[in-house]
Design an enzyme around this catalytic site. Structure first.
Site, short mmCIF file in Angstrom:
data_model
loop_
_atom_site.label_atom_id
_atom_site.label_comp_id
_atom_site.label_asym_id
_atom_site.label_seq_id
_atom_site.Cartn_x
_atom_site.Cartn_y
_atom_site.Cartn_z
N ILE A 1 0.87 -1.19 0.00
CA ILE A 1 0.00 0.00 0.00
C ILE A 1 0.90 1.23 0.00
O ILE A 1 1.81 1.34 0.83
CB ILE A 1 -0.92 -0.02 1.23
CG1 ILE A 1 -1.90 -1.20 1.07
CG2 ILE A 1 -1.69 1.28 1.36
CD1 ILE A 1 -2.61 -1.56 2.34
N HIS B 1 -7.34 -4.50 -9.81
CA HIS B 1 -7.68 -5.28 -8.61
C HIS B 1 -8.57 -6.44 -9.05
O HIS B 1 -9.50 -6.26 -9.85
CB HIS B 1 -8.40 -4.39 -7.59
CG HIS B 1 -8.75 -5.14 -6.35
ND1 HIS B 1 -7.82 -5.39 -5.35
CD2 HIS B 1 -9.90 -5.74 -5.96
CE1 HIS B 1 -8.41 -6.11 -4.40
NE2 HIS B 1 -9.66 -6.33 -4.73
#
Ligand code: GAR
Length: 215
Positions: free
Chosen positions: A111, A128
Site C-alpha cells: 500500500i 484489482h
C-alpha cells in the site's frame, strides 16, 4: 485538502507515454502489457520495471525485454514505518529518474503512502481482482469464495489515498464456478485482466479518459 487528480498528457505513437510498472509476484500482468506494446506501435512504452523483492519471478519479463528492471527489497534493521518509508523513497526516486510519466501497479502488493499517491495522483493506475467496491484488500478471491457470490471480475482504477478506492475506469465480470478454489478463480480472472489492463492503459494514454472527480 486531498491532492487533485492530474491525468497524463495525451500521448501518440510518435511520442509514446513512458510507463513504470510495479510488480510483486510472477508478473503475468506485466507480461501481457509488454506483449501488447511489442505487438504493434502503441502510444505507450515501458521504461522501468520494479518489484518489492529481488526474487519476484516477474522481473524476468522486464529483463528479457531489455527494460531497466530492479528488485528493491525492504531494508533490514529499521522499525516498520521507517522501513516502509525508506523503501518507498527508493521506489519513488527510481521512478523519477527513469523519466516515467505513468505508474502502473500490476500485482504490486504494497500500500502506497498518501504522500506517494499525492505526487502521482491521476497518473497512478491499479488493477484489482474483484468488482470493486466489493472485496478490496489482499485476499479478494478468498473473500469472493467465502461470500458465495456467483460473479466476480476485475477493476482498473486510478489510485487515491484509500485502499483499492479511487475512480473506476473499467470493470469486467467473470463467473465464479461451483468447483472453484482460489487458484482456479485467480487464473480465470487473470485471463480477463490480461486483456482489460492493456486496453485501459491504451485509452488513458491516448487521452480517452476524462474525470469529473475534481469537482
Ligand atoms: C493480479 O490478479 C492482480 O489483479 C492482483 O495480483 C495479481 C498479480 O498477478 N493484484 C492485487 O491483488 C492487488 N491488490 P501477476 O503477478 O501474475 O501479474
Amino acid at each position: 485538502m486531498e491532492a487533485p487528480f492530474v491525468l497524463p498528457r495525451e500521448a501518440s505513437i510518435e511520442d509514446p507515454l513512458r510507463l513504470a510498472v510495479l510488480i510483486s509476484g510472477g508478473g503475468s500482468g506485466l507480461s501481457s502489457i509488454l506483449s501488447f506494446q511489442s505487438s504493434e506501435p502503441r502510444c505507450h512504452r515501458t521504461v522501468l520495471v520494479l518489484a518489492d523483492s529481488e526474487n519476484a519471478g516477474g522481473l524476468e519479463h522486464g529483463r528479457r525485454a531489455g527494460i531497466t528492471t530492479r528488485g528493491i527489497p525492504l531494508l533490514q534493521g529499521l522499525q516498520s514505518i521507517e522501513r516502509r518509508l525508506a523503501h518507498e523513497s527508493i521506489i519513488l526516486s527510481q521512478i523519477e529518474s527513469s523519466g516515467a510519466e505513468l505508474v502502473v501497479l500490476s500485482g504490486y502488493m504494497r500500500i502506497l503512502t498518501p504522500s506517494f499517491v499525492a505526487k502521482w495522483k491521476g497518473r497512478l493506475l491499479n488493477i484489482h481482482p474483484s468488482l470493486l467496491p466489493d472485496f478490496p484488500g489482499a485476499h479478494a478471491h478468498r473473500d469472493v469464495l467465502s461470500a458465495g457470490v456467483s460473479t466476480t471480475g476485475c477493476t482498473v482504477h486510478l489510485v487515491d489515498e484509500g485502499v483499492d478506492t479511487g475512480p473506476i475506469l473499467a470493470q469486467r465480470e467473470v463467473p465464479v464456478l461451483p468447483d472453484d478454489d482460489e487458484e482456479a478463480l485467480q487464473e480465470r480472472v487473470k485471463k480477463v485482466e490480461h486483456v482489460l489492463y492493456p486496453e485501459v492503459i491504451d485509452l488513458l494514454c491516448s487521452g480517452g479518459v476524462s474525470l469529473e472527480v475534481n469537482g
